[in-house]
Design an enzyme around this catalytic site. Structure first.
Site, PDB file in Angstrom:
ATOM      1  N   GLU A 149      13.486 -43.542  34.632  1.00 32.30           N
ATOM      2  CA  GLU A 149      13.792 -42.399  35.511  1.00 32.30           C
ATOM      3  C   GLU A 149      12.596 -41.493  35.715  1.00 32.30           C
ATOM      4  O   GLU A 149      12.494 -40.791  36.723  1.00 32.30           O
ATOM      5  CB  GLU A 149      14.928 -41.547  34.926  1.00 32.30           C
ATOM      6  CG  GLU A 149      16.274 -42.204  34.869  1.00 32.30           C
ATOM      7  CD  GLU A 149      16.513 -42.873  33.524  1.00 32.30           C
ATOM      8  OE1 GLU A 149      15.522 -43.221  32.838  1.00 32.30           O
ATOM      9  OE2 GLU A 149      17.685 -43.051  33.163  1.00 32.30           O
ATOM     10  N   LYS A 189      -0.771 -44.873  15.906  1.00 32.71           N
ATOM     11  CA  LYS A 189      -0.445 -45.964  16.848  1.00 32.71           C
ATOM     12  C   LYS A 189       0.594 -45.571  17.913  1.00 32.71           C
ATOM     13  O   LYS A 189       0.376 -45.829  19.109  1.00 32.71           O
ATOM     14  CB  LYS A 189       0.003 -47.219  16.058  1.00 32.71           C
ATOM     15  CG  LYS A 189       0.228 -48.489  16.879  1.00 32.71           C
ATOM     16  CD  LYS A 189      -0.998 -49.018  17.569  1.00 32.71           C
ATOM     17  CE  LYS A 189      -2.096 -49.597  16.767  1.00 32.71           C
ATOM     18  NZ  LYS A 189      -2.177 -50.638  15.948  1.00 32.71           N
ATOM     19  N   CYS A 380      31.986 -13.272  27.042  1.00 33.24           N
ATOM     20  CA  CYS A 380      32.721 -14.031  28.053  1.00 33.24           C
ATOM     21  C   CYS A 380      34.068 -14.484  27.509  1.00 33.24           C
ATOM     22  O   CYS A 380      34.961 -13.663  27.366  1.00 33.24           O
ATOM     23  CB  CYS A 380      31.861 -15.186  28.560  1.00 33.24           C
ATOM     24  SG  CYS A 380      32.305 -15.657  30.228  1.00 33.24           S
ATOM     25  N   HIS A 506      27.178 -12.774  30.179  1.00 33.28           N
ATOM     26  CA  HIS A 506      26.394 -13.407  29.104  1.00 33.28           C
ATOM     27  C   HIS A 506      25.089 -12.652  28.854  1.00 33.28           C
ATOM     28  O   HIS A 506      24.051 -13.004  29.417  1.00 33.28           O
ATOM     29  CB  HIS A 506      26.082 -14.858  29.478  1.00 33.28           C
ATOM     30  CG  HIS A 506      27.282 -15.733  29.505  1.00 33.28           C
ATOM     31  ND1 HIS A 506      27.770 -16.354  28.380  1.00 33.28           N
ATOM     32  CD2 HIS A 506      28.107 -16.073  30.510  1.00 33.28           C
ATOM     33  CE1 HIS A 506      28.845 -17.052  28.697  1.00 33.28           C
ATOM     34  NE2 HIS A 506      29.072 -16.896  29.987  1.00 33.28           N
ATOM     35  N   GLU A 508      23.260 -12.840  26.450  1.00 35.51           N
ATOM     36  CA  GLU A 508      22.291 -13.655  25.714  1.00 35.51           C
ATOM     37  C   GLU A 508      21.215 -14.267  26.614  1.00 35.51           C
ATOM     38  O   GLU A 508      20.197 -14.742  26.128  1.00 35.51           O
ATOM     39  CB  GLU A 508      23.003 -14.753  24.907  1.00 35.51           C
ATOM     40  CG  GLU A 508      23.636 -15.888  25.709  1.00 35.51           C
ATOM     41  CD  GLU A 508      25.080 -15.620  26.113  1.00 35.51           C
ATOM     42  OE1 GLU A 508      25.466 -14.437  26.229  1.00 35.51           O
ATOM     43  OE2 GLU A 508      25.824 -16.591  26.345  1.00 35.51           O
TER      44      GLU A 508
HETATM   45  N1  GLN Z   1      36.631 -20.222  30.207  1.00 36.56           N
HETATM   46  C1  GLN Z   1      36.454 -18.862  30.562  1.00 36.56           C
HETATM   47  C2  GLN Z   1      36.396 -18.669  32.068  1.00 36.56           C
HETATM   48  O1  GLN Z   1      36.184 -19.599  32.785  1.00 36.56           O
HETATM   49  C3  GLN Z   1      35.203 -18.289  29.909  1.00 36.56           C
HETATM   50  C4  GLN Z   1      33.936 -18.904  30.383  1.00 36.56           C
HETATM   51  C5  GLN Z   1      32.775 -18.613  29.500  1.00 36.56           C
HETATM   52  O2  GLN Z   1      32.924 -18.192  28.358  1.00 36.56           O
HETATM   53  N2  GLN Z   1      31.571 -18.874  29.970  1.00 36.56           N
HETATM   54  O3  GLN Z   1      36.560 -17.573  32.554  1.00 36.56           O
END
Ligand code: GLN
Length: 557
Positions: A149, A189, A380, A506, A508
């Site tokens: 690929e 190698k 989330c 998120h 993070e």
């Molecule tokens: N499953 C949940 C949603 O779709 C949370 C998604 C997540 O944590 N990224 O809203």
């Protein structure tokens, strides 16, 4: 414009992405403007649909692109802010070529890998090469030399070098130099063969990055140089780091990599300023305190599945001069309740996720943290779980749930927007990428952020059901941040808890060394305080967040 191509040899998982990102750190420290991109030879169009078990975390960009986790390293190690144009998969390349063919763009010609597929790849490198923005483009090619690929990508690079001139390009090959115990010897190698393979397709690396457990002695370096046709000073040792991945730029600098690359590219720059980076590494390596943080999730055996979360914890901890003892707990093991598993943790973090597996365990862990005043951060799905837990155990809605887990729940505290509006036919698509959040003044969230408007990255379908807002608020569950129009809940917190925070997004994906994300920083600070004082003295915020008045939250119509 200067170009650096990073290929990998012998085996996968050598940390090519980390090496590319670390070179980015070093070049930026020399005042160069750097951008990174990744080419992934697999045929998936993007990694969004790939199982975290196999592929690690899906890293989300500002524009909503779901990308490879190496892009997370790029954004954490450099200042570049990436978009979907910084990750190209074979799937996308072939999709483009076939669409063009269908549109008749090839004017009846036979469509072939060379030149049509390679043209698309070269175009992508050129599109990034905006001289007004960058000095250097670093392109990492996923996979291992010799993969079928990967061939079109290597061929495209060969052609590209011809077009822009070899004086503007460095090929860097990351390879493994294994140590054979029985012989007490490092073996060259596999690297020789991997470089031979590259040369067969017309690419000669100028730099070898040798991943090894042991130091490379003069003999090994000479041998690698001779057989791989690479200058001896360009044989760079990259030993396994002792403590943290953030040491990699420093060890590569000690090996002279950044000077070498600048010489090869004829770039005159000041010596790199690595003071802040070194300071950060020192904080990670020898902190004054330690806290134990439990992460309760689904993919606990796969270190890469929650990569950005672990990194964000590291950044936050370093800023609080503390180290982290991570307790990785499989949510399914808490399905029947929490016994000893969370006994001496100072913080509980529930990451994002999809699907019902492990949900009850996460709910139990959340309850444990809420009732004992243990600092809690729900990301989330983690925020959604916190909502369900509170609705059930505090508001008395004992069958409250998310419609993701139970379609027929009588109290869908988390559900699809369409469902909330009474629309039967659902199939909401994912809310992806950066969206603004308006923070309610006077809340803990405002204190943590020190701001009332923030933008954060999203990747989810389900939403807090505003129908339940007032009932939950009355019991102490505060919606402390919403979408600007007030219709979507973005942040939640508990009024009577030292640090109980959930966000629909998120955070993070926006934390960096020396720039920890406020939610993680606040979480670690609260965990430290909790650890010192136990649950009673756990409050780090002098003032309990006040109740949010109705005027501040726009009602959903
Ligand atoms: N499953 C949940 C949603 O779709 C949370 C998604 C997540 O944590 N990224 O809203």
């Amino acid at each position: 414009m200067k170009y650096i191509f990073v290929t990998g040899g012998v085996v996968s998982s050598l940390g090519k992405g980390l090496t590319a990102a670390s070179l980015g750190t070093l070049l930026e420290a020399r005042s160069l403007r750097v951008v990174l991109q990744k080419f992934d030879p697999y045929l998936n169009v993007d990694p969004g649909t790939m199982n975290p078990f196999q592929h690690g975390e899906v890293y989300v960009l500002n524009d909503g692109a779901e990308t490879d986790l190496d892009l997370g390293h790029y954004e954490r190690f450099t200042n570049c802010v990436l978009t979907r144009h910084n990750n190209l998969t074979s799937g996308q390349v072939y999709e483009t070529v076939i669409l063009k063919e269908r549109r008749g763009d090839y004017l009846g010609k036979t469509v072939q890998v060379i030149p049509h597929v390679t043209d698309v790849i070269k175009d992508r490198i050129r599109k990034l090469s905006d001289e007004s923005k960058y000095d250097v483009v670093i392109t990492e090619i996923g996979g291992t030399t010799g993969d079928i690929e990967g061939l079109p990508f290597i061929e495209a690079i060969r052609q590209f070098i011809l077009e822009v001139g070899p004086e503007n390009v460095v090929n860097m090959h990351v390879t493994l130099v294994p140590y054979i115990k029985a012989a007490h010897e490092l073996k060259t190698k596999p690297t020789q063969q991997s470089v031979a393979k590259l040369r067969e397709i017309g690419l000669q690396p100028q730099v070898l990055i040798c991943r090894s457990e042991k130091p490379l002695d003069g003999d090994v370096r000479r041998k690698l140089s001779m057989f791989c046709n690479v200058a001896e000073k360009a044989v760079i040792e990259e030993r396994d780091v002792e403590h943290t991945i953030y040491e990699v730029p420093l060890t590569l600098h000690a090996e002279g990599l950044d000077q070498l690359v600048c010489d090869l590219l004829h770039l005159e720059t000041p010596k790199p300023d690595l003071k802040d980076w070194q300071k950060f590494v020192d904080c990670v390596v020898s902190p004054s305190n330690r806290v134990k943080i439990a992460v309760v999730g689904k993919y606990m055996d796969v270190r890469d599945a929650y990569k950005s979360i672990y990194e964000s914890l590291t950044h936050a901890a370093a800023s609080e001069d503390c180290g982290i003892d991570l307790e990785l707990i499989d949510a399914e093991s808490l399905a029947d309740g929490v016994d000893d598993q969370l006994k001496d943790v100072a913080g509980v973090l529930i990451p994002g996720g999809f699907g019902v597996r492990g949900a009850e365990g996460k709910i139990n862990a959340t309850r444990y943290a809420r009732e004992r005043g243990i600092p809690f951060l729900g990301l989330c799905l983690g925020m959604q779980v916190a909502t369900i837990e509170f609705a059930r155990n505090v508001c008395g809605l004992k069958d409250a749930n998310s419609t993701e887990f139970d379609k027929d729940t009588p109290d869908p505290v988390i559900s699809l927007l369409e469902e909330q509006r009474g629309v039967r036919k659902k199939g909401a698509s994912m809310r992806l990428g950066t969206w603004p959040t308006k923070i309610v003044p006077g809340t803990l969230a405002e204190k943590i952020y020190g701001d009332t408007e923030v933008t954060e990255r999203h990747r989810h379908r389900y939403e807090f059901n505003m129908k339940y807002r007032d009932r939950m608020d009355a019991k102490g569950f505060v919606i402390s941040g919403t979408s600007p129009d007030g219709t979507l809940a973005e942040l939640i917190e508990l009024r009577d808890h030292p640090y109980f925070v959930g966000c629909q997004y998120h955070p993070e994906f926006q934390s960096k060394p020396n720039k920890p994300h406020p939610l993680f920083k606040g979480f670690i600070a609260a965990a430290l305080a909790y650890q010192v004082g136990g649950e009673k003295r756990g409050r780090t915020i002098e003032q309990t967040p006040i109740s949010v008045s109705d005027e501040e939250l726009v009602l959903q119509r």
